[in-house]
Design a protein around this motif. Sequence first.
Motif, PDB file in Angstrom:
ATOM      1  N   GLU A 336       0.844  -1.196   0.000  1.00  0.00           N
ATOM      2  CA  GLU A 336       0.000   0.000   0.000  1.00  0.00           C
ATOM      3  C   GLU A 336       0.878   1.244   0.000  1.00  0.00           C
ATOM      4  O   GLU A 336       1.944   1.270   0.634  1.00  0.00           O
ATOM      5  CB  GLU A 336      -0.919   0.016   1.224  1.00  0.00           C
ATOM      6  CG  GLU A 336      -2.135  -0.874   1.081  1.00  0.00           C
ATOM      7  CD  GLU A 336      -3.234  -0.487   2.061  1.00  0.00           C
ATOM      8  OE1 GLU A 336      -3.862   0.584   1.891  1.00  0.00           O
ATOM      9  OE2 GLU A 336      -3.471  -1.259   2.998  1.00  0.00           O
ATOM     10  N   ILE A 337       0.416   2.286  -0.674  1.00  0.00           N
ATOM     11  CA  ILE A 337       1.170   3.534  -0.784  1.00  0.00           C
ATOM     12  C   ILE A 337       0.398   4.643  -0.086  1.00  0.00           C
ATOM     13  O   ILE A 337      -0.780   4.882  -0.381  1.00  0.00           O
ATOM     14  CB  ILE A 337       1.406   3.902  -2.259  1.00  0.00           C
ATOM     15  CG1 ILE A 337       2.178   2.772  -2.968  1.00  0.00           C
ATOM     16  CG2 ILE A 337       2.156   5.216  -2.375  1.00  0.00           C
ATOM     17  CD1 ILE A 337       2.249   2.928  -4.467  1.00  0.00           C
ATOM     18  N   ALA A 338       1.069   5.293   0.854  1.00  0.00           N
ATOM     19  CA  ALA A 338       0.434   6.366   1.616  1.00  0.00           C
ATOM     20  C   ALA A 338       1.225   7.661   1.450  1.00  0.00           C
ATOM     21  O   ALA A 338       2.453   7.646   1.343  1.00  0.00           O
ATOM     22  CB  ALA A 338       0.359   5.994   3.096  1.00  0.00           C
ATOM     23  N   VAL A 339       0.507   8.776   1.427  1.00  0.00           N
ATOM     24  CA  VAL A 339       1.114  10.099   1.308  1.00  0.00           C
ATOM     25  C   VAL A 339       1.042  10.793   2.663  1.00  0.00           C
ATOM     26  O   VAL A 339      -0.006  10.803   3.310  1.00  0.00           O
ATOM     27  CB  VAL A 339       0.375  10.947   0.252  1.00  0.00           C
ATOM     28  CG1 VAL A 339       0.850  12.387   0.296  1.00  0.00           C
ATOM     29  CG2 VAL A 339       0.586  10.364  -1.130  1.00  0.00           C
ATOM     30  N   ARG A 340       2.165  11.357   3.096  1.00  0.00           N
ATOM     31  CA  ARG A 340       2.193  12.097   4.350  1.00  0.00           C
ATOM     32  C   ARG A 340       1.781  13.550   4.101  1.00  0.00           C
ATOM     33  O   ARG A 340       1.938  14.079   3.006  1.00  0.00           O
ATOM     34  CB  ARG A 340       3.595  12.075   4.955  1.00  0.00           C
ATOM     35  CG  ARG A 340       4.101  10.692   5.298  1.00  0.00           C
ATOM     36  CD  ARG A 340       5.376  10.771   6.077  1.00  0.00           C
ATOM     37  NE  ARG A 340       5.152  11.258   7.430  1.00  0.00           N
ATOM     38  CZ  ARG A 340       4.876  10.474   8.463  1.00  0.00           C
ATOM     39  NH1 ARG A 340       4.775   9.170   8.294  1.00  0.00           N
ATOM     40  NH2 ARG A 340       4.696  10.979   9.654  1.00  0.00           N
ATOM     41  N   SER A 341       1.275  14.201   5.115  1.00  0.00           N
ATOM     42  CA  SER A 341       0.981  15.643   5.094  1.00  0.00           C
ATOM     43  C   SER A 341       0.059  16.044   3.954  1.00  0.00           C
ATOM     44  O   SER A 341       0.296  17.019   3.250  1.00  0.00           O
ATOM     45  CB  SER A 341       2.292  16.444   5.027  1.00  0.00           C
ATOM     46  OG  SER A 341       3.068  16.222   6.170  1.00  0.00           O
ATOM     47  N   PHE A 342      -1.009  15.278   3.759  1.00  0.00           N
ATOM     48  CA  PHE A 342      -1.998  15.624   2.747  1.00  0.00           C
ATOM     49  C   PHE A 342      -2.642  16.963   3.100  1.00  0.00           C
ATOM     50  O   PHE A 342      -3.046  17.195   4.227  1.00  0.00           O
ATOM     51  CB  PHE A 342      -3.067  14.529   2.674  1.00  0.00           C
ATOM     52  CG  PHE A 342      -4.214  14.833   1.761  1.00  0.00           C
ATOM     53  CD1 PHE A 342      -3.995  15.171   0.435  1.00  0.00           C
ATOM     54  CD2 PHE A 342      -5.520  14.785   2.216  1.00  0.00           C
ATOM     55  CE1 PHE A 342      -5.050  15.451  -0.420  1.00  0.00           C
ATOM     56  CE2 PHE A 342      -6.585  15.057   1.380  1.00  0.00           C
ATOM     57  CZ  PHE A 342      -6.348  15.395   0.055  1.00  0.00           C
ATOM     58  N   GLY A 343      -2.709  17.848   2.121  1.00  0.00           N
ATOM     59  CA  GLY A 343      -3.301  19.164   2.326  1.00  0.00           C
ATOM     60  C   GLY A 343      -2.283  20.279   2.390  1.00  0.00           C
ATOM     61  O   GLY A 343      -2.637  21.446   2.293  1.00  0.00           O
ATOM     62  N   SER A 344      -1.002  19.917   2.537  1.00  0.00           N
ATOM     63  CA  SER A 344       0.021  20.965   2.605  1.00  0.00           C
ATOM     64  C   SER A 344       1.194  20.682   1.690  1.00  0.00           C
ATOM     65  O   SER A 344       2.145  21.437   1.659  1.00  0.00           O
ATOM     66  CB  SER A 344       0.536  21.104   4.043  1.00  0.00           C
ATOM     67  OG  SER A 344       1.152  19.910   4.466  1.00  0.00           O
TER      68      SER A 344
END
Length: 473
Positions: A336-344
């Motif tokens: 699974e691939i996750a993105v950190r700090s979504f929204g900035s």
Amino acid sequence: MVQIDALTQLFNRAGWLSEVEESLAVKESASDVRAALFIDLDRFKWVNDSLGHGAGDLLLQKVARLIESCVNLEGVRSDKVGRFGGDEFVVWVQHPDSLACLDEVANRIVRSLSQPICLMDACCDENTEVEIGASIGVARYPQDAQEIEGLLKLADLAMYRAKHSGRNQVVFYRPEMIQQIEKRRQIQIRLRKALRQQRLALEYLPLFDTKNQTVVAIEAKLSTDAYPELEGVEIDQLLSIADESQVGVALGEWMIQETICFSGQLLQEDLEVSCAIEVRPNLFQQKEFVNWLAELLETHNVPPESLIILLSDGCLNSQRFSTLSQLTLLSKLGVEIAVRSFGSGSWPLLRLYDWPIDRLGLNPRFVQEMTNNRKMSAMTGSLIEMGLALNKKVIARGITSAEQVAFLNSYGCFLMEGPYLKEALSKEEMEAYLLQGLLMNDLESLSPYYGSFSEEPSSGEEDFETEPSKLNF
């Protein structure tokens, strides 16, 4: 001919140094300002790799003319422009009226090179516009150094600071930069020693599903508690400093190996919980990274579906290779691939549609401020709704109160972690925690609240009012 760069018709290194030495031999008044500008192009390698070396050469020629147009505005060739090779240019600035004038010359170059540059030549089938930019370091003579090689070294150091402070800007050398560089170098040495002595450890923070009252994953965090020499260095700062050298790759490899090894141990105990680990940019950008990861998973008998890869802006904004290709390989592998700090982050939101991203981690600032600020709560709610609409799992980190839990649940965000739910645990503590089945007890201790906004905010900061909820955990 020996002193001229054949491609750009600027002075080459030898020619430029010779010209500057002649300039320094001429006595000037004590008030005169002379300086070396060290210019490094931003994103040049991307042009070379994607459009070919012919386009890269043409771009360098265009850049040379643009830099020349920004100096010697009166037509007198007193300022010396040179190319040291690759995408590195230098300018010797003489007789500016003041320090402010020197700053204007450097910023004029930055503004000129930040504009789209049209490439039209036999190497390009049609007009092609590219956007690059420039990071410039400035060192002054004789204040910063009294000989040209030393001046260049300091200008290069200032350029390095400009590049790592956001690029496309001008930075003047300051004496404290040397001290800061030495401090960071010492931290890298200590970190390398800690790795050799196996004095580092990982802690694990549980990720809760507050709807189903379960722990669905654990996230690995670096801990330096067993190595006092690194005491006082924040983990985020430590990782950033590590990324500036090869020790960052070694540290990233070790963290992933430890996480996968622990995941294998949990599976042997019939504890089926996913493990998440952040990948350092320098490691993510290695061509063989995915193959290395696949072999590691196979060695420890860990199914790829049990691993969650956390990616930062540094990974997603790489200009060195195709990020999409790397993400596609990871997705095919099954992790699974996750993105950190979504929204900035600074990557385009359209990537959520184009790229195989499974999870979105809200920036912690949204979580911290969403229950006491109307604007932040609206933004947070919108981000959650966007992520869920795109069929992504939205995760909130840094939970510190029941109000935050209730607010997130009201928007359909049930995946969260933070000190209010559970502090990070050592490997042994986490294994015992999962085995003893203490999850329900922790969740039952929560006393969440639904939030509602007042129609008329009170004076000052807009407050988020709360009332008790009937929600049961």
